[in-house]
Write a protein that holds these residues in place. Structure first.
Motif, PDB file in Angstrom:
ATOM      1  N   ARG A  29       0.824  -1.217   0.000  1.00 16.19           N
ATOM      2  CA  ARG A  29       0.000   0.000   0.000  1.00 16.19           C
ATOM      3  C   ARG A  29       0.858   1.267   0.000  1.00 16.19           C
ATOM      4  NH1 ARG A  29      -4.707  -0.319   2.994  1.00 16.19           N
ATOM      5  NH2 ARG A  29      -4.886   1.893   2.554  1.00 16.19           N
ATOM      6  N   LEU A  30       2.117   1.152   0.403  1.00 19.59           N
ATOM      7  CA  LEU A  30       2.991   2.324   0.460  1.00 19.59           C
ATOM      8  C   LEU A  30       3.554   2.674  -0.917  1.00 19.59           C
ATOM      9  CD1 LEU A  30       4.911   1.433   3.737  1.00 19.59           C
ATOM     10  CD2 LEU A  30       2.942   2.959   3.481  1.00 19.59           C
ATOM     11  N   THR A  31       3.445   1.753  -1.865  1.00 19.76           N
ATOM     12  CA  THR A  31       3.982   1.990  -3.207  1.00 19.76           C
ATOM     13  C   THR A  31       2.927   1.876  -4.294  1.00 19.76           C
ATOM     14  OG1 THR A  31       4.621  -0.334  -3.377  1.00 19.76           O
ATOM     15  CG2 THR A  31       6.292   1.205  -2.554  1.00 19.76           C
ATOM     16  N   ALA A  32       1.689   1.565  -3.912  1.00 15.36           N
ATOM     17  CA  ALA A  32       0.621   1.383  -4.892  1.00 15.36           C
ATOM     18  C   ALA A  32       0.183   2.711  -5.494  1.00 15.36           C
ATOM     19  CB  ALA A  32      -0.566   0.690  -4.234  1.00 15.36           C
ATOM     20  N   LYS A  33      -0.235   2.647  -6.746  1.00 11.42           N
ATOM     21  CA  LYS A  33      -0.788   3.808  -7.452  1.00 11.42           C
ATOM     22  C   LYS A  33      -2.147   3.395  -8.010  1.00 11.42           C
ATOM     23  CE  LYS A  33       3.684   5.465  -9.013  1.00 11.42           C
ATOM     24  NZ  LYS A  33       4.474   5.760 -10.219  1.00 11.42           N
ATOM     25  N   PRO A  34      -3.142   3.290  -7.138  1.00  6.81           N
ATOM     26  CA  PRO A  34      -4.439   2.789  -7.584  1.00  6.81           C
ATOM     27  C   PRO A  34      -5.204   3.800  -8.441  1.00  6.81           C
ATOM     28  CG  PRO A  34      -4.564   3.485  -5.317  1.00  6.81           C
ATOM     29  CD  PRO A  34      -3.119   3.621  -5.723  1.00  6.81           C
ATOM     30  N   GLY A  35      -6.128   3.295  -9.225  1.00  9.31           N
ATOM     31  CA  GLY A  35      -7.012   4.126 -10.039  1.00  9.31           C
ATOM     32  C   GLY A  35      -8.171   4.608  -9.202  1.00  9.31           C
ATOM     33  N   PRO A  36      -9.036   5.341  -9.814  1.00 10.84           N
ATOM     34  CA  PRO A  36      -9.093   5.754 -11.211  1.00 10.84           C
ATOM     35  C   PRO A  36      -8.035   6.798 -11.543  1.00 10.84           C
ATOM     36  CG  PRO A  36     -10.984   6.614  -9.989  1.00 10.84           C
ATOM     37  CD  PRO A  36     -10.202   5.768  -9.046  1.00 10.84           C
ATOM     38  N   LEU A  93      -7.535   9.348  18.964  1.00  9.48           N
ATOM     39  CA  LEU A  93      -7.854   8.476  20.089  1.00  9.48           C
ATOM     40  C   LEU A  93      -7.215   7.096  19.978  1.00  9.48           C
ATOM     41  CD1 LEU A  93      -9.425   7.983  22.712  1.00  9.48           C
ATOM     42  CD2 LEU A  93     -11.377   7.305  21.314  1.00  9.48           C
ATOM     43  N   TRP A  94      -7.481   6.384  18.906  1.00 12.12           N
ATOM     44  CA  TRP A  94      -7.036   4.993  18.790  1.00 12.12           C
ATOM     45  C   TRP A  94      -5.759   4.829  17.986  1.00 12.12           C
ATOM     46  CZ3 TRP A  94      -8.720   0.884  21.414  1.00 12.12           C
ATOM     47  CH2 TRP A  94      -9.917   1.013  22.101  1.00 12.12           C
ATOM     48  N   ALA A  95      -5.311   5.864  17.319  1.00 10.57           N
ATOM     49  CA  ALA A  95      -4.116   5.826  16.468  1.00 10.57           C
ATOM     50  C   ALA A  95      -4.282   4.884  15.278  1.00 10.57           C
ATOM     51  CB  ALA A  95      -2.864   5.470  17.275  1.00 10.57           C
ATOM     52  N   PHE A  96      -5.522   4.810  14.754  1.00 12.25           N
ATOM     53  CA  PHE A  96      -5.744   4.037  13.538  1.00 12.25           C
ATOM     54  C   PHE A  96      -4.963   4.686  12.408  1.00 12.25           C
ATOM     55  CE2 PHE A  96      -9.590   2.506  15.691  1.00 12.25           C
ATOM     56  CZ  PHE A  96      -9.544   1.157  15.356  1.00 12.25           C
ATOM     57  N   PRO A  97      -4.225   3.910  11.616  1.00  7.41           N
ATOM     58  CA  PRO A  97      -3.443   4.500  10.527  1.00  7.41           C
ATOM     59  C   PRO A  97      -4.247   4.645   9.237  1.00  7.41           C
ATOM     60  CG  PRO A  97      -2.925   2.168  10.735  1.00  7.41           C
ATOM     61  CD  PRO A  97      -3.910   2.493  11.828  1.00  7.41           C
ATOM     62  N   ASP A  98      -4.023   5.749   8.554  1.00  5.81           N
ATOM     63  CA  ASP A  98      -4.502   5.972   7.196  1.00  5.81           C
ATOM     64  C   ASP A  98      -3.266   6.211   6.344  1.00  5.81           C
ATOM     65  OD1 ASP A  98      -7.218   5.877   7.919  1.00  5.81           O
ATOM     66  OD2 ASP A  98      -7.268   8.024   8.320  1.00  5.81           O
ATOM     67  N   ILE A  99      -3.202   5.588   5.186  1.00  3.82           N
ATOM     68  CA  ILE A  99      -2.064   5.761   4.283  1.00  3.82           C
ATOM     69  C   ILE A  99      -2.475   6.681   3.150  1.00  3.82           C
ATOM     70  CG2 ILE A  99      -0.519   4.621   2.642  1.00  3.82           C
ATOM     71  CD1 ILE A  99      -0.665   2.126   4.426  1.00  3.82           C
ATOM     72  N   ALA A 100      -1.641   7.681   2.886  1.00  2.00           N
ATOM     73  CA  ALA A 100      -1.845   8.575   1.741  1.00  2.00           C
ATOM     74  C   ALA A 100      -0.632   8.446   0.824  1.00  2.00           C
ATOM     75  CB  ALA A 100      -2.009  10.022   2.203  1.00  2.00           C
TER      76      ALA A 100
END
Length: 141
Positions: A29-36, A93-100
């Motif tokens: 997920r750190l290197t993906a380039k998903p569409g659209p 609060l929970w430190a859930f990660p989101d990847i951008a």
């Protein structure tokens, strides 16, 4: 009996809280380039993908939006690559990660932000990316 159930639930919550903080991030997920890939804002369950033509953005848009992302609270850059550049933002609060991930391709700036755990992000990623673009397009101070 009730205290055993409460204790069991508390222990499960504690384990879950620790897990989201220490679980390894999915490397793909750190290197993906998903569409659209076409320009527009593309909401999806758990995140958003925004594609904007570079011709409509300020000069050095990719470098500037990466600086804006890096300055976002609870956000850290992961790795050093720019194709794509990856950032992880954790909830308060929970430190859930989101990847951008941020990259340019075909004269467009691509920003994809998505949760790691769960299915719905309650619009958090869309709001974060909207703030990034608003800051990018704001007149210089």
């Amino acid at each position: 009996m009730a205290w055993k159930i409460i204790l069991g639930v508390a222990i499960l919550l504690l384990i879950a809280g620790v897990w989201v903080r220490v679980a390894p991030l999915p490397k793909s997920r750190l290197t993906a380039k998903p569409g659209p890939m076409e320009p527009g804002a593309h909401p999806m369950m758990g995140g958003i993908k925004v594609v904007r033509p570079l011709s409509e953005l300020p000069p050095d848009a990719q470098a500037r939006i990466m600086d804006i992302a890096a300055a976002t609270p609870r956000t850290e850059r992961v790795g050093t690559g720019d194709d794509p550049a990856a950032f992880v933002t954790r909830s308060k609060l929970w430190a859930f990660p989101d990847i951008a991930t941020i990259w340019t391709a075909d004269e467009n700036l691509h920003v994809h932000s998505h949760l790691v755990f769960g299915k719905g992000d309650m619009g958090v990623n869309a709001a974060k990316v909207a703030r990034w673009f608003k800051a990018l397009e704001a007149p210089p101070e």
